[in-house]
Design a protein around this motif. Structure first.
Motif, PDB file in Angstrom:
ATOM      1  N   PRO A 185      11.983  36.215  -1.542  1.00  0.00           N
ATOM      2  CA  PRO A 185      11.499  35.027  -0.840  1.00  0.00           C
ATOM      3  C   PRO A 185      11.068  34.230  -1.649  1.00  0.00           C
ATOM      4  O   PRO A 185       9.892  33.720  -1.974  1.00  0.00           O
ATOM      5  CB  PRO A 185      10.226  35.635   0.067  1.00  0.00           C
ATOM      6  N   THR A 215      12.627  39.890   3.124  1.00  0.00           N
ATOM      7  CA  THR A 215      12.435  38.524   2.966  1.00  0.00           C
ATOM      8  C   THR A 215      11.409  37.955   3.638  1.00  0.00           C
ATOM      9  O   THR A 215      10.299  37.083   3.403  1.00  0.00           O
ATOM     10  CB  THR A 215      13.899  37.689   3.283  1.00  0.00           C
ATOM     11  N   PHE A 216      11.215  38.240   5.014  1.00  0.00           N
ATOM     12  CA  PHE A 216      10.090  37.871   6.003  1.00  0.00           C
ATOM     13  C   PHE A 216       9.387  38.958   6.026  1.00  0.00           C
ATOM     14  O   PHE A 216       9.744  40.092   6.798  1.00  0.00           O
ATOM     15  CB  PHE A 216      10.640  37.514   7.318  1.00  0.00           C
ATOM     16  N   ASN A 239       7.191  35.139  12.451  1.00  0.00           N
ATOM     17  CA  ASN A 239       8.428  35.005  11.808  1.00  0.00           C
ATOM     18  C   ASN A 239       9.848  35.058  12.521  1.00  0.00           C
ATOM     19  O   ASN A 239      10.526  34.303  12.218  1.00  0.00           O
ATOM     20  CB  ASN A 239       8.548  36.605  10.748  1.00  0.00           C
ATOM     21  N   SER A 291      18.524  33.431  -2.675  1.00  0.00           N
ATOM     22  CA  SER A 291      19.480  33.081  -1.571  1.00  0.00           C
ATOM     23  C   SER A 291      20.779  32.684  -1.939  1.00  0.00           C
ATOM     24  O   SER A 291      20.956  32.247  -3.235  1.00  0.00           O
ATOM     25  CB  SER A 291      18.791  32.052  -0.677  1.00  0.00           C
ATOM     26  N   ASP A 331      10.021  29.986  -1.747  1.00  0.00           N
ATOM     27  CA  ASP A 331       9.138  30.884  -0.860  1.00  0.00           C
ATOM     28  C   ASP A 331      10.042  30.954   0.434  1.00  0.00           C
ATOM     29  O   ASP A 331      11.059  30.762   0.190  1.00  0.00           O
ATOM     30  CB  ASP A 331       7.986  29.617  -0.565  1.00  0.00           C
ATOM     31  N   VAL A 332       9.473  31.819   1.343  1.00  0.00           N
ATOM     32  CA  VAL A 332      10.451  32.485   2.025  1.00  0.00           C
ATOM     33  C   VAL A 332      11.211  31.406   2.963  1.00  0.00           C
ATOM     34  O   VAL A 332      12.216  31.268   3.513  1.00  0.00           O
ATOM     35  CB  VAL A 332       9.776  33.092   3.170  1.00  0.00           C
ATOM     36  N   HIS A 333      10.542  30.170   3.237  1.00  0.00           N
ATOM     37  CA  HIS A 333      10.880  29.077   3.888  1.00  0.00           C
ATOM     38  C   HIS A 333      12.364  28.442   3.587  1.00  0.00           C
ATOM     39  O   HIS A 333      13.264  28.427   3.892  1.00  0.00           O
ATOM     40  CB  HIS A 333       9.831  27.946   4.364  1.00  0.00           C
TER      41      HIS A 333
END
Ligand code: LER
Ligand code: MN
Length: 277
Positions: A249, A18-19, A26, A219, A252-254
């Motif tokens: 991700p 993911t990161f 990170n 997620s 997006d990962v965030h």
């Protein structure tokens, strides 16, 4: 609340890492989001500077519940079941080389795709024999180091060696070490287990670590898995470790990291609230 996410310490080709990218950045982002742990994916511990990693993790107050090792397969081709004995031995040595790091962080060492992937024509029986032998060897070393190993049943599209919890439990019997258990991942379980809750109960105290992703590997909350029921059953088994996010991700990962936290927190609060009430 013990929520972590997978963070890769070295560059990899694995899509659900993911990161990835700058580790300091990170880990700081993860902490700011409200995570309390970081599962570290490490291809080769020889290339990790333990004192500085340790200082970074403690400065941020993060736990390291698990160390992922699959990049040694993905990026270098190391495997417990390769037909070349020198590759099998290198895979065993690589897992053993993770033990001091894992002991330092009190982390479990994950046995994912380093178990190998059979090519057409390879003997499944022979591969299982090599797998059992490698795991006995590594589990003995893990016992000596006070570390636990967690093999992850992985879906059939990635490997034909140990897809289900039942196969994992048979392997636990064959290996015969208290320090050897399973990492269960809801993405793989959704593909391979008829009833996820029954499989969690079957594994019970041998659940050493837990990965969450939804049915589409986004997620949790993005697909059709029943997380309230899955997590209630997990906690009923007595599992008190981290629930570790390993998902694509996306978008997006965030956003994925924030959504995971926002979705799981109330579910876990509800479960723990009912337990204590
Ligand atoms: C790693 O934890 C995993 O779930 C696998 O899909 C790796 O190939
Ligand atoms: Mn996983």
């Amino acid at each position: 609340m013990k929520l972590s996410m997978v963070v890769t310490a070295q560059q990899t080709q694995f899509a659900a890492a993911t990161f990835s990218g700058d580790l300091h950045h990170n880990l700081s982002v993860l902490k700011q989001m409200g995570y309390t742990g970081a599962e570290l994916a490490i291809r080769d511990p020889k290339q990790i500077d333990l004192p500085s990693l340790s200082a970074l993790v403690s400065e941020l107050g993060l736990a390291v519940p698990a160390i992922g090792t699959g990049q040694a397969w993905n990026d270098e081709g190391l495997s417990f079941t390769a037909s070349d004995p020198s590759i099998r031995q290198a895979a065993i040595e690589r897992i053993k080389s993770h033990l001091p790091l894992a002991a330092h962080f009190d982390a479990v060492v994950i046995i994912g795709l380093i178990r190998g992937v059979l090519k057409p024509g390879d003997s499944h029986e022979q591969a299982m024999e090599w797998l059992r032998s490698a795991l006995k060897d590594c589990s003995q070393a893990a016992e000596d180091a006070g570390v636990r190993l967690a093999l992850e049943p992985i879906n059939r599209y990635e490997t034909s060696l140990i897809n289900t919890v039942a196969q994992g439990m048979d392997l636990i019997d064959a290996v015969g070490s208290q320090n050897f258990g399973l990492l269960l991942d809801t993405f793989h379980m959704n593909i391979e287990e008829p009833i996820i809750e029954d499989s969690l109960r079957l594994c019970n105290e041998r659940i050493f670590h837990f990965h969450v992703a939804d049915s589409n590997r986004w997620s949790p909350g993005s697909g059709h898995l029943d997380f309230p029921s899955i997590l209630r059953t997990l906690i009923d088994t007595g599992y008190s470790g981290f629930i570790s996010g390993e998902f694509l991700p996306l978008p997006d990962v965030h956003t994925a990291g924030e959504k995971n936290l926002a979705y799981l927190k109330p579910i876990l609060e509800d479960i723990y609230g009912n337990l204590s009430g």
